[in-house]
Design an enzyme around this catalytic site. Structure first.
Site, mmCIF file in Angstrom:
data_model
loop_
_atom_site.group_PDB
_atom_site.id
_atom_site.type_symbol
_atom_site.label_atom_id
_atom_site.label_comp_id
_atom_site.label_asym_id
_atom_site.label_seq_id
_atom_site.Cartn_x
_atom_site.Cartn_y
_atom_site.Cartn_z
ATOM 1 N N THR A 71 0.838 -1.205 0.000
ATOM 2 C CA THR A 71 0.000 0.000 0.000
ATOM 3 C C THR A 71 0.871 1.253 0.000
ATOM 4 O O THR A 71 0.599 2.212 -0.727
ATOM 5 C CB THR A 71 -0.961 -0.024 1.215
ATOM 6 O OG1 THR A 71 -1.779 -1.187 1.091
ATOM 7 C CG2 THR A 71 -1.828 1.204 1.277
ATOM 8 N N ASN A 146 -5.968 -10.180 -7.603
ATOM 9 C CA ASN A 146 -6.105 -10.803 -6.282
ATOM 10 C C ASN A 146 -7.464 -11.435 -6.035
ATOM 11 O O ASN A 146 -7.627 -12.187 -5.087
ATOM 12 C CB ASN A 146 -5.816 -9.781 -5.180
ATOM 13 C CG ASN A 146 -6.692 -8.560 -5.293
ATOM 14 O OD1 ASN A 146 -6.661 -7.868 -6.321
ATOM 15 N ND2 ASN A 146 -7.473 -8.282 -4.284
ATOM 16 N N GLN A 180 0.476 -10.096 -5.935
ATOM 17 C CA GLN A 180 0.083 -11.515 -6.003
ATOM 18 C C GLN A 180 0.968 -12.303 -6.964
ATOM 19 O O GLN A 180 0.745 -13.501 -7.169
ATOM 20 C CB GLN A 180 -1.397 -11.645 -6.393
ATOM 21 C CG GLN A 180 -2.354 -10.980 -5.423
ATOM 22 C CD GLN A 180 -2.482 -11.701 -4.073
ATOM 23 O OE1 GLN A 180 -1.982 -12.822 -3.897
ATOM 24 N NE2 GLN A 180 -3.129 -11.070 -3.105
ATOM 25 N N SER A 200 4.707 -7.051 -1.555
ATOM 26 C CA SER A 200 4.425 -7.141 -0.134
ATOM 27 C C SER A 200 4.976 -8.446 0.428
ATOM 28 O O SER A 200 4.901 -9.482 -0.241
ATOM 29 C CB SER A 200 2.908 -7.109 0.042
ATOM 30 O OG SER A 200 2.588 -7.104 1.386
ATOM 31 N N THR A 238 12.634 5.798 9.600
ATOM 32 C CA THR A 238 13.657 4.818 9.971
ATOM 33 C C THR A 238 13.308 3.445 9.408
ATOM 34 O O THR A 238 12.169 2.997 9.509
ATOM 35 C CB THR A 238 13.778 4.744 11.513
ATOM 36 O OG1 THR A 238 14.018 6.070 11.974
ATOM 37 C CG2 THR A 238 14.906 3.823 11.948
ATOM 38 N N CYS A 323 -7.958 -8.750 1.657
ATOM 39 C CA CYS A 323 -6.902 -7.767 1.855
ATOM 40 C C CYS A 323 -7.454 -6.355 1.724
ATOM 41 O O CYS A 323 -6.756 -5.387 1.911
ATOM 42 C CB CYS A 323 -5.714 -7.998 0.935
ATOM 43 S SG CYS A 323 -6.145 -8.568 -0.680
HETATM 44 N N1 PLP Z 1 -2.311 -5.095 -4.021
HETATM 45 C C1 PLP Z 1 -2.832 -6.338 -4.079
HETATM 46 C C2 PLP Z 1 -3.096 -6.974 -5.404
HETATM 47 C C3 PLP Z 1 -3.117 -7.041 -2.898
HETATM 48 O O1 PLP Z 1 -3.619 -8.275 -2.973
HETATM 49 C C4 PLP Z 1 -2.848 -6.414 -1.661
HETATM 50 C C5 PLP Z 1 -3.226 -7.143 -0.442
HETATM 51 O O2 PLP Z 1 -3.232 -6.767 0.640
HETATM 52 C C6 PLP Z 1 -2.284 -5.119 -1.651
HETATM 53 C C7 PLP Z 1 -2.045 -4.487 -2.861
HETATM 54 C C8 PLP Z 1 -1.926 -4.394 -0.376
HETATM 55 O O3 PLP Z 1 -0.777 -4.956 0.188
HETATM 56 P P1 PLP Z 1 -0.262 -4.563 1.671
HETATM 57 O O4 PLP Z 1 -1.131 -5.305 2.613
HETATM 58 O O5 PLP Z 1 1.158 -5.007 1.740
HETATM 59 O O6 PLP Z 1 -0.354 -3.101 1.822
#
Ligand code: PLP
Length: 376
Positions: A71, A146, A180, A200, A238, A323
């Site tokens: 994110t 996703n 993903q 991620s 940090t 998510c």
């Molecule tokens: N993008 C996709 C396709 C995801 O499946 C997710 C799942 O959480 C994210 C972004 C966000 O990732 P994060 O939880 O690391 O912020």
């Protein structure tokens, strides 16, 4: 005992990643920005980990930036557009909310958002060609969806973008949310040619709250939050060194085990796909160009009801895309954008696998599907 089939939402932290987390937290407790000896030791570890991570991804370490998760990686990229003269962003309606939530603010600052079709979960490169007008400055298409697992034709889209760049004689930036895809497809960032991508750790048995941003040409991005200048001014704050080291370890573990574990995952996916279809469920996930790690299906009950019944039976599945807070309606909208009927979208569930999913668990899941089917 719970049987876990919600790995596209998150995965458990592997022992190897946890050990690396603890070891790094103990051994490298100083701030990598401090100039004393312990600080420099932490800085060396940080840069070594960047090199090792970049090697695993097949990219130049100078293109890799550590963030607090996908994110934030997405946020760094899209918020940086606020520095630029606005233009058009060409995207689709099946992006994760971490991406699409930027559209309102960017529109407020003069950007226009144009959408590509996503029939069956796929972006058609011909559609990209037709819509890529002179005013398009950014194209955003995710690597692997996703909700249904469709793998987008990133390389073909990139070729069209570069062709148009030459024709129009100006730069077009290609962003691809690749959360993903990490560790799960033959991701070749150099070959596919994208300008920026987000990753991620917690989708590959690494810790939560840690991620990566790939920038092919980092000098082209001016962050709106450089703060203390860490991560060469792209992401201030940090560095979470134990998280970074654990993420690298998790990625290494995935890559080392991928070939072997993927056979099992493909078998689990097929077993549930075929079995559920025989029970009268509709398979939403595409049958080709799709990741074996995600299976989306539609059954006869509202998604939330079905998910709760399965939870009572000891199975974790998802009623959509957990998510994004599992909020009702979000993945339904994404499914509808793919052409899934609204009533089917409301009855959609997602089963997602990890490298540790076992066939016995898939057999039990299918048995539970059968029981529910008998009782409704
Ligand atoms: N993008 C996709 C396709 C995801 O499946 C997710 C799942 O959480 C994210 C972004 C966000 O990732 P994060 O939880 O690391 O912020």
């Amino acid at each position: 005992m719970t049987r876990y089939f919600d790995n596209a939402a998150t995965t458990y932290l592997s022992d190897r990643a946890l050990d690396e987390y603890i070891r790094t937290a103990r051994e490298y407790s100083a701030n990598p920005s401090s100039i004393h000896r312990d600080g420099q030791k932490a800085k060396d570890k940080l840069e070594r980990t960047r090199e090792e991570s970049a090697e695993l991804l097949g990219i130049d370490p100078r293109s890799l930036f550590f963030t607090s998760g996908a994110t934030e990686s997405i946020s760094i990229f899209f918020s940086s557009l606020l520095w630029l003269e606005p233009g058009i962003i060409l995207t689709d309606k099946i992006e994760h909310e971490a991406v699409s939530s930027y559209w309102p603010i960017l529109e407020r600052y003069g950007w226009r958002i144009d959408y590509l079709k996503a029939k069956g979960g796929f972006i058609n490169p011909e559609d990209v060609k037709a819509k890529l007008s002179k005013d398009v400055k950014v194209v955003s298409v995710m690597n692997t969806n996703n909700v249904v697992g469709a793998i987008e034709p990133i390389k073909e889209i990139n070729e069209i973008i570069r062709e148009k760049e030459r024709e129009y004689n100006h730069r077009i930036s290609f962003f691809s949310d690749s959360v993903q895809a990490l560790g799960k497809t033959d991701l070749d960032l150099t070959l596919s040619g994208v300008d920026a991508a987000s990753f991620s750790a917690h989708k590959i048995n690494g810790p939560r709250g840690i991620g990566m941003l790939y920038l092919r040409n980092p000098e082209r991005l001016r962050s709106i939050a450089p703060a203390g200048g860490q991560e060469r001014g792209k992401r201030g704050g940090t560095e979470n060194l134990p998280g970074i080291a654990a993420m690298k370890e998790a990625l290494k573990e995935w890559i080392e085990n991928r070939e072997e574990s993927e056979e099992e995952i493909k078998a689990c996916n097929k077993l549930i796909r075929d079995g559920a279809e025989a029970l009268g469920y509709r398979i939403i996930s595409p049958s080709v160009n799709t990741t074996p790690y995600i299976l989306s299906l539609s059954q006869s009950l509202p998604s939330e009801v079905f998910t709760r019944i399965m939870a009572d039976k000891g199975f974790c599945i998802s009623s959509g895309s957990a998510c994004s807070n599992n909020a009702k309606g979000k993945s339904e909208g994404i499914l509808e954008a793919m052409g899934v009927r609204a009533d089917e979208a409301r009855r959609a569930i997602r089963v997602s696998f990890s490298k540790d999913t076992k066939k016995e668990d898939a057999i039990e899941l299918l048995k539970a599907f059968e029981e529910v089917k008998k009782n409704v």
